[in-house]
Design a protein around this motif. Structure first.
Motif, PDB file in Angstrom:
ATOM      1  N   ASP A   2      -5.287   2.021  -7.945  1.00 27.13           N
ATOM      2  CA  ASP A   2      -6.352   2.447  -7.043  1.00 27.13           C
ATOM      3  C   ASP A   2      -7.512   3.048  -7.839  1.00 27.13           C
ATOM      4  O   ASP A   2      -7.303   3.810  -8.795  1.00 27.13           O
ATOM      5  CB  ASP A   2      -5.778   3.484  -6.074  1.00 27.13           C
ATOM      6  CG  ASP A   2      -6.745   3.900  -4.998  1.00 27.13           C
ATOM      7  OD1 ASP A   2      -7.182   3.028  -4.230  1.00 27.13           O
ATOM      8  OD2 ASP A   2      -7.059   5.103  -4.923  1.00 27.13           O
ATOM      9  N   TYR A  17      -2.930   7.589   0.696  1.00 27.10           N
ATOM     10  CA  TYR A  17      -3.624   7.637  -0.587  1.00 27.10           C
ATOM     11  C   TYR A  17      -3.831   9.087  -1.052  1.00 27.10           C
ATOM     12  O   TYR A  17      -4.481   9.328  -2.067  1.00 27.10           O
ATOM     13  CB  TYR A  17      -4.954   6.886  -0.513  1.00 27.10           C
ATOM     14  CG  TYR A  17      -4.741   5.388  -0.580  1.00 27.10           C
ATOM     15  CD1 TYR A  17      -4.671   4.730  -1.802  1.00 27.10           C
ATOM     16  CD2 TYR A  17      -4.582   4.631   0.578  1.00 27.10           C
ATOM     17  CE1 TYR A  17      -4.453   3.362  -1.872  1.00 27.10           C
ATOM     18  CE2 TYR A  17      -4.359   3.268   0.515  1.00 27.10           C
ATOM     19  CZ  TYR A  17      -4.291   2.635  -0.709  1.00 27.10           C
ATOM     20  OH  TYR A  17      -4.059   1.285  -0.776  1.00 27.10           O
ATOM     21  N   ASP A  73       1.246   0.114  -4.993  1.00 27.94           N
ATOM     22  CA  ASP A  73       0.020   0.869  -5.241  1.00 27.94           C
ATOM     23  C   ASP A  73       0.318   2.052  -6.152  1.00 27.94           C
ATOM     24  O   ASP A  73       1.337   2.730  -5.986  1.00 27.94           O
ATOM     25  CB  ASP A  73      -0.551   1.387  -3.922  1.00 27.94           C
ATOM     26  CG  ASP A  73      -1.963   0.889  -3.652  1.00 27.94           C
ATOM     27  OD1 ASP A  73      -2.817   1.084  -4.524  1.00 27.94           O
ATOM     28  OD2 ASP A  73      -2.182   0.304  -2.583  1.00 27.94           O
ATOM     29  N   SER A  77       0.855  -1.181   0.000  1.00 32.15           N
ATOM     30  CA  SER A  77       0.000   0.000   0.000  1.00 32.15           C
ATOM     31  C   SER A  77       0.898   1.241   0.000  1.00 32.15           C
ATOM     32  O   SER A  77       2.102   1.151   0.248  1.00 32.15           O
ATOM     33  CB  SER A  77      -0.922  -0.025   1.214  1.00 32.15           C
ATOM     34  OG  SER A  77      -1.886  -1.053   1.083  1.00 32.15           O
ATOM     35  N   PRO A  78       0.348   2.435  -0.267  1.00 30.27           N
ATOM     36  CA  PRO A  78       1.197   3.595  -0.535  1.00 30.27           C
ATOM     37  C   PRO A  78       2.225   3.907   0.537  1.00 30.27           C
ATOM     38  O   PRO A  78       1.930   3.903   1.734  1.00 30.27           O
ATOM     39  CB  PRO A  78       0.186   4.736  -0.672  1.00 30.27           C
ATOM     40  CG  PRO A  78      -1.036   4.074  -1.203  1.00 30.27           C
ATOM     41  CD  PRO A  78      -1.073   2.755  -0.489  1.00 30.27           C
ATOM     42  N   VAL A  93      -1.849   5.549  -7.416  1.00 31.24           N
ATOM     43  CA  VAL A  93      -3.065   6.300  -7.096  1.00 31.24           C
ATOM     44  C   VAL A  93      -3.239   7.383  -8.166  1.00 31.24           C
ATOM     45  O   VAL A  93      -2.862   8.538  -7.962  1.00 31.24           O
ATOM     46  CB  VAL A  93      -2.973   6.923  -5.689  1.00 31.24           C
ATOM     47  CG1 VAL A  93      -4.328   7.504  -5.273  1.00 31.24           C
ATOM     48  CG2 VAL A  93      -2.507   5.886  -4.671  1.00 31.24           C
TER      49      VAL A  93
END
Length: 581
Positions: free
Chosen positions: A235, A91, A126, A79-80, A128
């Motif tokens: 995302d 995010y 990730d 995840s970020p 986004v």
């Protein structure tokens, strides 16, 4: 009420009559590691804190990667970890090509990549692309520039409605509550235009009608591909392009279907121009070799629409949200599995399966309810009905075994291999999910599923870190579920996951076929055959009888089971709250 959860994986004897089978999916021989991979989601701020500041970091991930290799997963999804004000747990990105100091440095990232490759683990990260942070240099430039400028054209700025422009440009709502528009002011303080943010007001949406936005994200893709990542989880991949004219929408803010408002008509999701974006990204990845992948977080319905994202020239995978939301309803599960395999087989893509992630209540808690559980996107608070955690963990183990026997790829969320429940007793002043703030506490948000991991029961902060208190507090139940205790127990949740993943790999189940075993597809049980392996899940009060075979694994190692004589056939009977081994 569901009081029995039993699962077993059985390799039937060649002489066994397994009963009528309905073939849904043929074995998969197409090239591509991702087609059968088990990918483990690491939520960096909650994985392992090596520098003692109370927040997980890249060095902590590097330290504990051997545990993931030992678990038996194929890849890690991060995840970020980019530079961010952390208004939405990363995010909200302010710099896509740097590491936020709370996680470390680009050098720490490179060390982590080297260790993952040494252990045989791939890494996907990730991306986004729908929105950034309001602190991103491009958005700060847009705020300083006048209406109609190239700087503002990087985002979706519009004049307001009403006589003085004091009303939002349309009625769209944020996923986190409240309107999806925020008004800005000119340098002299006078009211100015509005900007769109489908999420928090600190997350302005990019304008993907602008070629400059395309060029910027192509640069970002190449930056991380050059550092060795194996791909990207994209995302809200269905949200980048908005319908021309930004028409009003009376349906759900998340674009899901509701009465009178089918999801495919949502003007902020699933627009045709998206496909050209992903075709171009696929061409970029292909320049780096055939093993780099794109996975869409595209929450669209119905399932055949999911196939539009994973055609041979676009995404490699898409998250299977219908499976995540199917719960323990055997009819719904059968329908989702059948529809998923048929829709994705039609375009030559593998399905994916998932039970938990950083946006939903962990399935060890969700499955602890016999009635209505928490709503998607909402956590569980101390004033809410509480799940039966023992029941939930038992059902979670069974559901995980059932899922990991399915052909295709699977995603695991950190801590589910420990059977962790959600955190409930989080003080209001420690909650960080923007949903909680934007709804005035009406919706608790997702902090409960983001509690740091318990590594070692006897150490400070359960081994997560040895300095400041963790950014979210541990539930009292986590000490008994710590990884070191479970690693020492052959009957633990962790041991079950290791055994499942070992069998999955050894039997090549991710590449296998699927036929429904009709004799065991009832209102309270579900069974399928993958190759020569029979997988059964029982949700009934009553025991489940089945033809004998070599039982490979059961979800409840301490459960009772006995063999019975039935004519010329030996049958295995599983008692309530038991599963075959």
């Amino acid at each position: 009420m569901l009081s029995l959860m039993s699962v077993e994986t059985v390799t039937p004897d060649t002489s066994l009559n397994a009963g009528p089978l309905t073939l849904i999916h043929e074995a998969d021989n197409a090239p591509g590691w991702w087609r059968s991979a088990v990918i483990y989601q690491v939520y960096p701020r909650s994985f392992r804190d090596l520098n003692g500041d109370g927040v997980g970091d890249l060095a902590g991930i590097t330290e504990e990667l051997p545990h993931l290799a030992d678990l038996g997963v194929d890849a890690v999804w991060l995840s970020p970890f980019y530079r961010s004000p952390q208004r939405d747990a990363g995010y909200d990105v302010s710099d896509y090509c740097d590491v936020d100091p709370i996680f470390g440095t680009l050098g720490d990232f490179d060390v982590m990549m080297a260790e993952s490759h040494r252990l045989g683990l791939r890494v996907i990260v990730d991306l986004v692309p729908n929105h950034c942070s309001d602190q991103h240099a491009a958005f700060q430039a847009a705020l300083a520039a006048p209406a109609g400028s190239p700087e503002r054209d990087m985002f979706i700025f519009r004049d307001g409605t009403g006589p003085d422009g004091s009303e939002p440009p349309n009625n769209w709502q944020s996923h986190f509550g409240g309107p999806a528009w925020t008004r800005v002011a000119r340098p002299d303080g006078q009211p100015d235009q509005w900007y769109l943010h489908l999420f928090d007001s600190s997350q302005p949406d990019f304008n993907w009608d602008n070629p400059a936005v395309h060029a910027e994200f192509e640069r970002v893709l190449r930056f991380w591909l050059d550092r060795g990542v194996s791909g990207f989880r994209v995302d809200v991949a269905h949200a980048l392009v908005k319908a021309p004219g930004l028409p009003a929408w009376g349906g759900r803010a998340d674009g899901g279907s509701s009465e009178g408002f089918p999801g495919h008509e949502a003007p902020m999701f699933g627009q045709p121009a998206l496909h050209d974006i992903y075709r171009n990204w696929r061409r970029i990845l292909d320049q780096y070799g055939p093993d780099r992948i794109l996975c869409a977080e595209a929450n669209v319905d119905p399932l055949p629409r999911l196939a539009n994202w994973v055609r041979p020239d676009q995404m490699h995978q898409a998250f299977n949200f219908p499976y995540l939301h199917a719960g323990l309803d055997v009819y719904r599960l059968r329908g989702v599995i059948t529809d998923s395999l048929e829709a994705l087989d039609a375009v030559g893509a593998p399905s994916t399966w998932v039970l938990s992630n950083h946006d939903v209540v962990r399935h060890a808690s969700r499955f602890g309810y016999n009635g209505q559980g928490p709503r998607d996107g909402d956590g569980i608070g101390p004033a809410d009905p509480q799940p039966d955690i023992a029941l939930g963990r038992r059902r979670a183990a069974a559901a995980s075994l059932f899922m990991l026997g399915l052909p295709g790829a699977a995603y695991l969320y950190q801590g589910e291999e420990l059977g962790l429940p959600d955190g409930v007793d989080i003080p209001e002043h420690l909650r960080q999910d923007p949903t909680f703030a934007r709804t005035g506490g009406e919706r608790l948000g997702r902090d409960g599923c983001r509690i740091p991991l318990p590594w070692r029961a006897a150490e400070t902060h359960l081994g997560f870190g040895h300095g400041r208190d963790p950014w979210l507090p541990f539930p009292s139940s986590f000490a008994a579920l710590a990884r070191d205790l479970q690693a020492a127990s052959p009957s633990s949740h962790l041991a079950l996951y290791r055994d499942i993943l070992r069998l999955r790999r050894g039997l090549n189940l991710g590449r296998g076929s699927l036929s429904w075993a009709e004799d065991w597809c009832t209102g309270s049980s579900l069974g399928y055959v993958n190759g020569t392996t029979l997988v059964l899940m029982n949700l009934n009060h009553d025991p489940l009888e089945m033809p004998a075979g070599h039982v490979l694994l059961r979800s409840d190692p301490s459960g009772a089971g006995r063999f019975l004589a039935s004519g010329e056939t030996a049958w295995l009977q599983l008692g309530p709250d038991a599963a075959a081994d």
